[in-house]
Design an enzyme around this catalytic site. Structure first.
Site: not given
Ligand code: PEP
Ligand code: MG
Length: 575
Positions: A195, A302, A338, A436, A459-460, A470, A507
Site C-alpha cells: 500500500h 479506498r 469500498r 481477492e 494485489n491480494d 506483498r 481494480c
Molecule cells: C487489491 O487487493 O488488488 C486491491 C485493489 O485492494 P488493496 O490493494 O487496497 O488491498
Molecule cells: Mg485488496
C-alpha cells in the site's frame, strides 16, 4: 562521487532534484531552529507528548493485568515508564529546547543520546542491554509528537525539486505527503503492490521502493536523478548524464501532453468493443486527477484512507460529506466505495493490537463485522450520499458466504434506520464483493448468487495465492503476477462472471499495467480500474487492440505453465 542504486520502480517518469532525507519510524528527525517566541510552544508540545505516552503505557498496563504474560509484560511496561520519567529525558529535554531554541523532536533525540551513553557505562550486561528500551520509549514520544495534529514536517530545503528518501514508510505516512510537493519518492523497503507503493504511485511522481540502502548511502542535499520506470537512482551525476536525462524528461513530458488528446475519446477496441476505464482513489481530492484523465467512473474508492492519521474515527456526517463530494463531482458516473479495508498495513492510530500475521488477521470485512458500530456508521454515511450520484458499495476481502449474508444484513439494517428517520437514499444501491482470496475465486458460483457485481483485487489475490507478503521486499522477487496459478484464477473469475452476466472488473495494480492490458482483454475483461495517471496509456493500448487477434494468443498463454513460454507468448501478444 557518482553511483547508481537499483530498486523496484513503482511509478514511472524521470525526476531530477535534491535529496530530502526523512523517516517517520526511525529516530532520524529533522533539526530546525525555532524563534524565541515559539520556544514555550515546543516545550508544551513535548509535555503533551509525554502525557500521551504515559496514558498509552497505563492503558497497556491495564490491558495486561491478567493472562500468562502479565508479570513479564507488566515489568517491561514499568521499565518504560521509569525511562519516560527519567529526568535526563523529561526535564533535560525541555531545558535543551530553551537553551538551543530547537524543535521538540530534536531535543528528545539529543537527550536520548545522553541517556544511552549513561547506559553504556553500566557494568551489568543486562542493564546495558536496556538501551533498546530507551529507543523504544523515545520512539513512542516521537510518534506522539509527529502524530500530533498541529505537527508540520520540517520545511523543504529546495522548494520544488525535493526528492524524498526514506527507509520505510507506512501508507499513512505517505498519505501525509500528498500535501507536499516532492518531485520523486524513494524508500529502502516495500514491495511493488504494497500500500505504501500504491499511495506513492497515486502521488503521480516517479517512485522507487526496495532500494535497500538508499537511506544510508544518500546524503541530505545530494543531487539525484530518479528514473521511476527503470527503478534506477543516479546519485551525484556528472553534467553529461544530467543533460541526457533532462532531454529524456522533456520527451516524456511531450508524450504526456500528446496523450491528453485521447482524453475524451471513448475507449473502444479496433473491432468496436467498448471498454470501461475507471479510476482508483484514496481521498476525495483525488477526483481532480480522475477528471483530468477522462475516467468514466471510480472503480475503487479506498475509503479506509479517511480513517488514517488521526486520533478519532470520522463520524457519520464527516464520512457522508466525503462520499457526497465525490458523488457530486463525478456527476452521475459510477462511484464504487469500498467499505474500510483497515488492518494489516493500514492500522488506526489508536489501535494497540498487533497481530502476528496481520495480512491474515482481523482485516477488512472481518474487522467491519467485529466492529458493528463503526461499520454501521460507514454504511449509513454511504447510503445517505447515494442520492447524490451513482454510488455502489464494495466489500473487501470476502472469504465466505456467511460474511456476505452478514454484510447484506448490516446494509438492510442501515437502510431501515434511514427509512425510519425519513432520510432519503438509493433503495437500489448495488452491493459488490472483492474477489481477492482464492477461496472466493474457487467458490464463485455461491458468491455470484448474492452479489450485484465483482471486482478482482489482484494485489491480494496474488499475495494469498502465492503466500507472498506483498509488503515485504525480501520476497518481492517471488511476487509473480504472471504465475500460471494467478492467470488461471483471474481468467476463471472473468469467464464465470461473464457467463453468469454479472459485471466484473479488475481494480488491482495489473489493471493499470500495460503488460496486462491485452491479456485481460483476451480473458474477456471489459472494465478496468486503475490509478488515474495510468489511464490514458492503457486507453491508447485499448484503442490499438483487436480482440479477434488477441483471444487465440491469450488462450495459449493460459495453457502454458513454463514461465519462459508465458513471457515469450506475452511479448508476441504485446508486440
Ligand atoms: C487489491 O487487493 O488488488 C486491491 C485493489 O485492494 P488493496 O490493494 O487496497 O488491498
Ligand atoms: Mg485488496
Amino acid at each position: 562521487m557518482s553511483f547508481v542504486l537499483h530498486g523496484v520502480g513503482v511509478s514511472g517518469g524521470i525526476a531530477i532534484g535534491h535529496a530530502h532525507l526523512a523517516s517517520h519510524a526511525a529516530l532520524e528527525v529533522a533539526h530546525h531552529t525555532v524563534p524565541q517566541d515559539q520556544v514555550s510552544n515546543e516545550i508544551s508540545r513535548l509535555d503533551t507528548a509525554f502525557t500521551a505516552v504515559r496514558e498509552e503505557l497505563e492503558a497497556l498496563h491495564a490491558s495486561v493485568v491478567s493472562g500468562p504474560a502479565a508479570a513479564e509484560y507488566g515489568a517491561f511496561l514499568d521499565l518504560h515508564r521509569m525511562i519516560l520519567d527519567d529526568p535526563t529525558l523529561s526535564t533535560a529535554a525541555k531545558t535543551y529546547i530553551a537553551q538551543n531554541q530547537c524543535n521538540a523532536e530534536w531535543a528528545i533525540t539529543q537527550q536520548m543520546d545522553v541517556l544511552m551513553a549513561q547506559f553504556e557505562e553500566i557494568e551489568d550486561a543486562y542493564l546495558r542491554e536496556r538501551k533498546t528500551d530507551v529507543i523504544q520509549v523515545v520512539e513512542r514520544v516521537l510518534k506522539a509528537l509527529l502524530g500530533h495534529p498541529g505537527y508540520v514536517p520540517a520545511p523543504l530545503k529546495h522548494d520544488g525539486d525535493s526528492i524524498l528518501v526514506a527507509h520505510d514508510l507506512s501508507p499513512a505516512d505517505v498519505l501525509q505527503y500528498k500535501q507536499h510537493w516532492f518531485t520523486a519518492f524513494l524508500t529502502d523497503l516495500g514491495g511493488l503492490t504494497s500500500h505504501t507503493a500504491i499511495v506513492a504511485r497515486s502521488l503521480n511522481i516517479p517512485s522507487i521502493v526496495a532500494l535497500h540502502h538508499a537511506r544510508q548511502l544518500i546524503r541530505d542535499n545530494d543531487v539525484l536523478i530518479v528514473d521511476g520506470s527503470q527503478g534506477v537512482v543516479i546519485v551525484d551525476p556528472d553534467e553529461h548524464v544530467l543533460s541526457e536525462y533532462r532531454l529524456r524528461q522533456s520527451q516524456l513530458e511531450l508524450e504526456k501532453q500528446k496523450l491528453k488528446r485521447i482524453k475524451t475519446i471513448a475507449a473502444t477496441t479496433l473491432d468496436g468493443t467498448t471498454i470501461e476505464l475507471h479510476a482508483n482513489i484514496e481521498l476525495p481530492q483525488d477526483v481532480e486527477q480522475v477528471k483530468e484523465n477522462g475516467a468514466t467512473g471510480i472503480g475503487l474508492f479506498r475509503s479506509e484512507f479517511l480513517f488514517l492519521n488521526r486520533d478519532t474515527l470520522p463520524d457519520e456526517d464527516e464520512q457522508f460529506e466525503a462520499y457526497r463530494t465525490v458523488a457530486r463531482k463525478m456527476r452521475g458516473l459510477p462511484v464504487t466505495i469500498r467499505t474500510f479495508d483497515l488492518g494489516a498495513d493500514k492500522n488506526l492510530d489508536h489501535a494497540k493490537r498487533v497481530a502476528a500475521n496481520p495480512a491474515l488477521g482481523l482485516r477488512a470485512i472481518r474487522l467491519s463485522l467485529a466492529e458493528p458500530q463503526m461499520f454501521n456508521t460507514q454504511l449509513r454515511a454511504i447510503l445517505r450520499a447515494s442520492r447524490y450520484g451513482q454510488i455502489h458499495i464494495l466489500v473487501p476481502m470476502l472469504s465466505s458466504v456467511s460474511e456476505i449474508t452478514q454484510t447484506l444484513h448490516f446494509v438492510e439494517n442501515a437502510k431501515q434506520s434511514l427509512r425510519n428517520e425519513k432520510i432519503p437514499f438509493d433503495e437500489k444501491i448495488q452491493v459488490g464483493g472483492m474477489i481477492e482470496i482464492p477461496a472466493a475465486a474457487l467458490c464463485l458460483d455461491i458468491f455470484m448468487r448474492k452479489l450485484d457485481f465483482l471486482s478482482i483485487g489482484t494485489n491480494d489475490l496474488i499475495q494469498y495465492t502465492l503466500a507472498i507478503d506483498r509488503a515485504d521486499d525480501s520476497v518481492a522477487h517471488l511476487y509473480d503476477s504472471l504465475h500460471p496459478a494467478v492467470l488461471r484464477l483471474v481468467a476463471h473469475i472473468i469467464r464465470s462472471a461473464n457467463r453468469t452476466g454479472i459485471p466484473v472488473s479488475v481494480c488491482g495494480e495489473i489493471a493499470g499495467d500495460l503488460v496486462f492490458t491485452r491479456l485481460l482483454l483476451g480473458f474477456g475483461l471489459r472494465s478496468f480500474s486503475m490509478h488515474p495517471a495510468q489511464l490514458l496509456t492503457v486507453k491508447r493500448e485499448v484503442l490499438r487492440s483487436n480482440l479477434p487477434d488477441i483471444i487465440p494468443l491469450t488462450q495459449k498463454i493460459l495453457k502454458a505453465d513454463d514461465p519462459d513460454r508465458i513471457h515469450a507468448l506475452l511479448m508476441k501478444l504485446n508486440g
